[in-house]
Design an enzyme around this catalytic site. Structure first.
Site, PDB file in Angstrom:
ATOM      1  CE1 TYR A 196       4.862  41.423 -21.111  1.00 42.44           C
ATOM      2  CE2 TYR A 196       3.427  39.458 -21.674  1.00 42.44           C
ATOM      3  CZ  TYR A 196       4.636  40.137 -20.986  1.00 42.44           C
ATOM      4  OH  TYR A 196       5.549  39.365 -20.724  1.00 42.44           O
ATOM      5  CG  ASP A 281      -3.601  38.443 -17.888  1.00 41.89           C
ATOM      6  OD1 ASP A 281      -3.389  38.658 -16.623  1.00 41.89           O
ATOM      7  OD2 ASP A 281      -2.574  38.054 -18.588  1.00 41.89           O
ATOM      8  CB  ILE A 283      -1.289  39.089 -13.383  1.00 43.43           C
ATOM      9  CG1 ILE A 283      -0.758  40.046 -14.537  1.00 43.43           C
ATOM     10  CG2 ILE A 283      -1.932  37.704 -14.185  1.00 43.43           C
ATOM     11  CD1 ILE A 283       0.398  39.310 -15.147  1.00 43.43           C
ATOM     12  CE  LYS A 323       4.081  40.551 -13.882  1.00 41.71           C
ATOM     13  NZ  LYS A 323       5.188  40.946 -14.340  1.00 41.71           N
TER      14      LYS A 323
END
Length: 491
Positions: A196, A281, A283, A323
Site C-alpha cells: 500500500y 494488517d 482491514i 473497508k
C-alpha cells in the site's frame, strides 16, 4: 513588498532557524533591483522560505510520500472529477479503495432501529451520556461488539479479548502508533512488495522508521518466500538498520489476494528465529468474496498452541470497519449495529455477493480490452497487468503509460511503482467505490485506448516493414547495377 519601496516585517522570527532564514532573505533581496516590484511568485517563495525556517525538520522533510504518483493521481481527479450529468468527460476515480456498494444495508438498518439513530435506549435519550467523556480505553459496548464481529468474520475459529483491544482513529493511526511503540528512529520493518503506497507516509514520516522491501515477483503470484525474507533481513543489516519486525496486509493491498497458511507459518517461524515482531494488517478480512477463504494469523498461532509463548506477545493485529462496512465513524451506532447478529450475517453475505459481482465485471471488461490481472479473491481492487502496453520494460515507460491513462483516458489508477512493485507494468485498479454504470464507462474508455494503441503499433510496424522492403529493393538495385557495370567492363 510595495511599489518602489521595501516594507519588511518579520514578527514571527524566533530561534536560530528563523534568524538564518531572515539573513538568507535579506541577502537575496540585496542582489535584486530595488526599483523593481517583487513578483507574486518571488514574494510567495520568500515567505515560504521564512516559514520553512520556523518549522522542524520532521515537518519539512520529504518522507511524507505526498509526491507519490498514488497521491498525484488523486490530485488530478479532484481537479476534474467525473459526474454522469455535470462532468461526463471528467476523470473516473479508480484509485480509491472504498466500499460504496452496500451503503443501503446499514441505512435500512438505521431506519428500522430508530432508538440507535436517535441516541436512545429503551426509548429514553442517552445523548448527554454519550456527549460527556467516555471510558479512556473506549466504549465497552463497542469493544465487545467489535471483537464478536471480528470473530464472526474469521468463522468463529478464534476469539479476541476486549481488554486487549486498543481503539484508534482508524487503521492509519494504529499502524503509526505501533511503529512508535515497537521501533526507534532509524530501526526498520520489512514489508513484502507490492505494498500500500500510504505506508511510506503512515509508517515512516513522523516515526523515522525505515521500510526495507521483501521483494516478491509475479513468477509465484507475489507470494512471500524464505529466501526473499532472509535477503531483506540481510539487506537491512548491510545498511546498519536494526530490524524490529515484519508488516503484512492480509488480504493484500494492492493484490486482492489472501495469504496461504504456509506463508503465515513461514512468517511465524521467521519472527521466532529472529526474535522480532509481526504486524498483520487485516482491514480487508471481511471483503473475501470467493475461495480460498481468509486465514487470520491469530488462527495459525492458536493451531500451533503458541498462546503461552513469547512469540504470542510479538504478534499484533490491525483491524478497521472502514473497508468491511464502509463506515469509518459512528462508534455508538456501530456498537448497536454490530450487536445485531442477524443484521451482520445478512450484511456480510450480501456484501460479498456484490463485491464478487463488481469484481467480475471489472475482470470481464479488462479481458475485452485485452488486459489480464492477477487472480484475486478479496479486497476492493484488482492487480492489473499492463506490461504489454509499455513502450519498454522500464518504470519510466510505466509512468508514461500512467500519465496517458490519467490525462487522456481520464481514469485514476495507481501505478505499481507507487506500491514499490519490482516489475514495471502492474497497476492497482479499484472497483467498489463506483457504480456499475460508471465501471462500464471506464472499461469502454480503456478499451478504446488499448485499441488505439494497437492501431498505432500496427501502423508503425507496417511503416517499418515498408521502409525495410524499400531499403532491400534499393540495395538489390545497387547490387544489380554494380554487377552489370562490372560485366560491361569485363567485355
Amino acid at each position: 513588498s510595495g511599489e518602489n519601496k521595501e516594507t519588511w516585517e518579520f514578527k514571527l522570527v524566533k530561534g536560530e532557524s528563523g534568524r538564518q532564514a531572515l539573513d538568507e532573505l535579506r541577502q537575496e533581496r540585496e542582489h535584486m533591483d530595488h526599483s523593481c516590484t517583487l513578483s507574486a511568485w518571488t514574494s510567495w517563495r520568500l515567505k515560504r522560505k521564512l516559514i520553512m525556517g520556523l518549522l522542524s525538520r520532521k515537518v519539512t522533510c520529504n518522507s511524507h510520500g505526498q509526491d507519490s504518483s498514488y497521491f498525484l493521481g488523486w490530485q488530478e481527479y479532484e481537479k476534474n472529477p467525473y459526474h454522469e450529468v455535470n462532468n461526463p468527460q471528467g476523470i473516473i476515480q479508480m484509485g480509491l479503495a472504498e466500499n460504496q456498494l452496500s451503503f443501503d444495508l446499514p441505512e435500512s438498518w438505521l431506519a428500522k432501529n430508530a432508538d440507535a439513530a436517535g441516541f436512545k435506549r429503551d426509548g429514553q435519550s442517552i445523548f448527554q451520556e454519550l456527549a460527556l467523556f467516555q471510558d479512556y480505553h473506549g466504549l465497552p459496548a463497542f469493544k465487545k461488539a467489535l471483537v464478536d464481529f471480528m470473530a464472526e468474520i474469521r468463522g468463529n475459529k478464534v476469539t479476541f479479548d476486549p481488554n486487549h483491544i486498543v481503539l484508534t482513529a482508524g487503521a492509519t493511526s494504529a499502524n503509526e502508533t505501533l511503529m512508535f511503540c515497537l521501533a526507534e528512529q532509524g530501526d526498520a520493518f520489512l514489508l513484502p512488495t507490492p505494498y500500500y503506497p500510504g505506508f511510506d507516509r503512515d509508517l515512516k514520516w513522523r516515526t523515522g522508521v525505515e521500510i526495507v522491501p521483501i521483494q516478491c515477483t509475479s513468477s509465484n503470484r507475489f507470494q512471500i518466500t524464505a529466501p526473499a525474507l532472509e535477503e531483506a533481513y540481510q539487506q537491512a543489516q548491510r545498511k546498519n538498520l536494526r530490524v524490529k519486525g515484519v508488516l503484512v496486509t492480509n488480504p493484500s493491498n494492492p493484490l486482492g489476494t489472501t495469504m496461504r497458511r504456509d506463508e503465515l507459518d513461514l512468517l511465524i517461524n521467521f519472527i521466532t528465529d529472529k526474535e522480532i515482531h509481526l504486524i498483520s494488517d487485516e482491514i480487508y478480512s471481511g471483503t473475501v468474496f470467493s475461495s480460498p477463504g481468509f486465514v487470520s494469523i491469530m488462527e495459525v498461532l492458536k493451531d500451533r498452541s503458541l498462546e503461552q509463548t513469547p512469540v504470542w506477545e510479538r504478534v499484533h493485529i490491525v483491524y478497521s470497519l472502514s473497508k468491511d462496512l464502509g463506515l469509518p465513524g459512528f462508534r455508538y451506532l456501530l456498537s448497536a449495529m454490530l450487536s445485531d447478529k442477524k443484521f451482520t450475517k445478512e450484511y456480510m453475505a450480501k456484501n460479498h455477493k456484490r463485491l464478487q459481482k463488481q469484481q467480475s465485471k471489472l475482470v470481464s471488461g479488462l479481458e475485452k480490452a485485452g488486459i489480464g490481472c492477477l487472480e484475486s479473491n478479496a479486497g476492493l481492487f484488482c492487480w492489473v497487468d499492463m506490461r504489454h502496453l509499455l513502450s519498454s520494460n522500464t518504470f519510466e515507460a510505466e509512468m508514461e503509460l500512467w500519465k496517458r491513462i490519467v490525462y487522456d483516458v481520464k481514469l485514476n489508477i495507481s501505478p505499481g511503482s507507487s506500491c514499490h512493485c519490482s516489475e514495471p507494468g502492474w497497476f492497482r485498479v479499484c472497483f467498489a467505490n463506483i457504480s456499475e454504470d460508471t465501471l462500464k464507462l471506464a472499461m469502454q474508455r480503456l478499451k478504446s485506448f488499448v485499441d488505439s494503441v494497437a492501431i498505432n503499433n500496427q501502423s508503425h510496424q507496417e511503416l517499418k516493414n515498408s521502409r525495410k522492403k524499400c531499403r532491400t529493393k534499393w540495395v538489390f538495385r545497387l547490387s544489380f547495377q554494380s554487377f552489370h557495370d562490372r560485366e560491361q567492363d569485363e567485355r
